[in-house]
Motif scaffolding. Sequence first.
Motif, PDB file in Angstrom:
ATOM      1  N   LEU A  84       0.807  -1.107   0.025  1.00 11.95           N
ATOM      2  CA  LEU A  84       0.068  -0.011   0.066  1.00 11.95           C
ATOM      3  C   LEU A  84       0.805   1.092  -0.029  1.00 11.95           C
ATOM      4  O   LEU A  84       0.602   2.188  -0.737  1.00 11.95           O
ATOM      5  N   LEU A  85       1.980   1.279   0.685  1.00  8.15           N
ATOM      6  CA  LEU A  85       2.754   2.515   0.763  1.00  8.15           C
ATOM      7  C   LEU A  85       3.453   2.708  -0.592  1.00  8.15           C
ATOM      8  O   LEU A  85       3.360   3.687  -1.052  1.00  8.15           O
ATOM      9  N   MET A  86       3.903   1.758  -1.186  1.00  6.10           N
ATOM     10  CA  MET A  86       4.105   1.964  -2.679  1.00  6.10           C
ATOM     11  C   MET A  86       3.261   2.463  -3.556  1.00  6.10           C
ATOM     12  O   MET A  86       3.395   3.463  -4.473  1.00  6.10           O
ATOM     13  N   GLN A  87       2.077   1.859  -3.513  1.00  9.03           N
ATOM     14  CA  GLN A  87       0.958   2.451  -4.411  1.00  9.03           C
ATOM     15  C   GLN A  87       0.688   3.882  -3.783  1.00  9.03           C
ATOM     16  O   GLN A  87       0.334   4.704  -4.750  1.00  9.03           O
ATOM     17  N   ARG A  88       0.644   4.020  -2.733  1.00 10.48           N
ATOM     18  CA  ARG A  88       0.543   5.608  -2.399  1.00 10.48           C
ATOM     19  C   ARG A  88       1.614   6.509  -3.013  1.00 10.48           C
ATOM     20  O   ARG A  88       1.223   7.689  -3.651  1.00 10.48           O
ATOM     21  N   ALA A  89       2.843   6.023  -3.215  1.00 11.75           N
ATOM     22  CA  ALA A  89       3.766   6.692  -3.648  1.00 11.75           C
ATOM     23  C   ALA A  89       3.653   6.975  -5.086  1.00 11.75           C
ATOM     24  O   ALA A  89       3.865   7.897  -5.882  1.00 11.75           O
ATOM     25  N   GLY A  90       3.293   5.698  -5.781  1.00 12.38           N
ATOM     26  CA  GLY A  90       3.053   5.832  -7.201  1.00 12.38           C
ATOM     27  C   GLY A  90       1.970   6.600  -7.633  1.00 12.38           C
ATOM     28  O   GLY A  90       1.990   7.570  -8.568  1.00 12.38           O
ATOM     29  N   GLN A  91       0.851   6.543  -6.740  1.00 15.94           N
ATOM     30  CA  GLN A  91      -0.195   7.742  -7.102  1.00 15.94           C
ATOM     31  C   GLN A  91       0.287   9.152  -6.917  1.00 15.94           C
ATOM     32  O   GLN A  91      -0.333   9.863  -7.844  1.00 15.94           O
ATOM     33  N   ALA A  92       0.980   9.495  -5.775  1.00 14.33           N
ATOM     34  CA  ALA A  92       1.471  10.650  -5.625  1.00 14.33           C
ATOM     35  C   ALA A  92       2.571  11.126  -6.884  1.00 14.33           C
ATOM     36  O   ALA A  92       2.272  12.452  -7.159  1.00 14.33           O
ATOM     37  N   ALA A  93       3.168  10.200  -7.208  1.00 10.09           N
ATOM     38  CA  ALA A  93       3.993  10.522  -8.381  1.00 10.09           C
ATOM     39  C   ALA A  93       3.049  10.688  -9.828  1.00 10.09           C
ATOM     40  O   ALA A  93       3.647  11.609 -10.520  1.00 10.09           O
ATOM     41  N   ALA A  94       2.225  10.053  -9.826  1.00 12.45           N
ATOM     42  CA  ALA A  94       1.481  10.325 -10.936  1.00 12.45           C
ATOM     43  C   ALA A  94       0.776  11.698 -11.356  1.00 12.45           C
ATOM     44  O   ALA A  94       0.657  12.356 -12.088  1.00 12.45           O
ATOM     45  N   SER A  95       0.151  11.961  -9.961  1.00  8.79           N
ATOM     46  CA  SER A  95      -0.248  13.202  -9.782  1.00  8.79           C
ATOM     47  C   SER A  95       0.603  14.348 -10.134  1.00  8.79           C
ATOM     48  O   SER A  95       0.179  15.585 -10.538  1.00  8.79           O
ATOM     49  N   ALA A  96       1.610  14.282  -9.415  1.00  2.79           N
ATOM     50  CA  ALA A  96       2.902  15.183  -9.657  1.00  2.79           C
ATOM     51  C   ALA A  96       3.251  15.401 -11.030  1.00  2.79           C
ATOM     52  O   ALA A  96       3.333  16.540 -11.643  1.00  2.79           O
TER      53      ALA A  96
END
Length: 289
Positions: A34-46
């Motif tokens: 889940l932590l990696m998924q959150r990082a990926g979502q944050a990166a995509a948003s950025a």
Amino acid sequence: MTPTDFASTALPLYSIAELRAIEQGAMRDLPQGLLMQRAGQAAASAALKLLHATEDSDAGHRRVLVLAGPGDNGGDALEAAAHLAGSGLEVLIWLAPEAPATSPEREQALSRARNSAARLLEAANSMASAAVGAAPWHLVIDGLFGIGASRPLDGECRDMAQLVNNLACPVLALDVPSGLHADTGAIDGVAIRATHTLTFIGDKPGLHTANGRDYAGEVEVAALAIDPALLPPANAQLGGLHLFARQLQPRQQNTHKGSYGSVAIIGGAQGMAGAPILAARTALHAGAG
């Protein structure tokens, strides 16, 4: 200008060791990956924010190059690539040579990327560098190596970093630019020069010291919804003008150069006059007599 113009809280800076402890504490309470998924979502948003900030509003035809390393930083990049491909962007993932063993979280991220509309290109492919260098990219996402990097960039990763540094498009580094030490800001050999860095959980001193300011670009922190109770008191903080707010009191109009004290500067050995000159200019502009 008044002290309220600088009202702010100091930004905490965390070392690699502190961040590892925070990550371990967070993962004990979260489902796997889940932590990696959150990082990926944050990166995509950025990434989408950066793309939408450019002049061309037709984001659907933009081309994004994602560099995915063999570790968890690469997993963050793979998650981001899957999200971006799902947004209708043209995404090419350059996969760095694999480590002997990768984490289950990264394997899950790789599977999601393979099942997305993104195209994958293995570093071992003899045409990989030519394909990357020839394409007109709108954005590069650097997910080669994060805070866990233990050696300088070499081989295909070093070559790719040099190639990316010659591109004209924005570069978004995930956590830290690959090749930059998160604690010190030192570079051993080659590092990716990013225009923007999305750093995870907390800010790092290496992004603001030594080579960090030149290679990290604009730094933004994605906290990844970490429980604040897991964050220890920071041993270091990022300074700013707010730290000097109490010295910037409003001045009365009916004053003169002697109203606020005088400064005497002594120094200037032969060949060393620069330091006292700079100190004198600083005192002058700060308002001393």
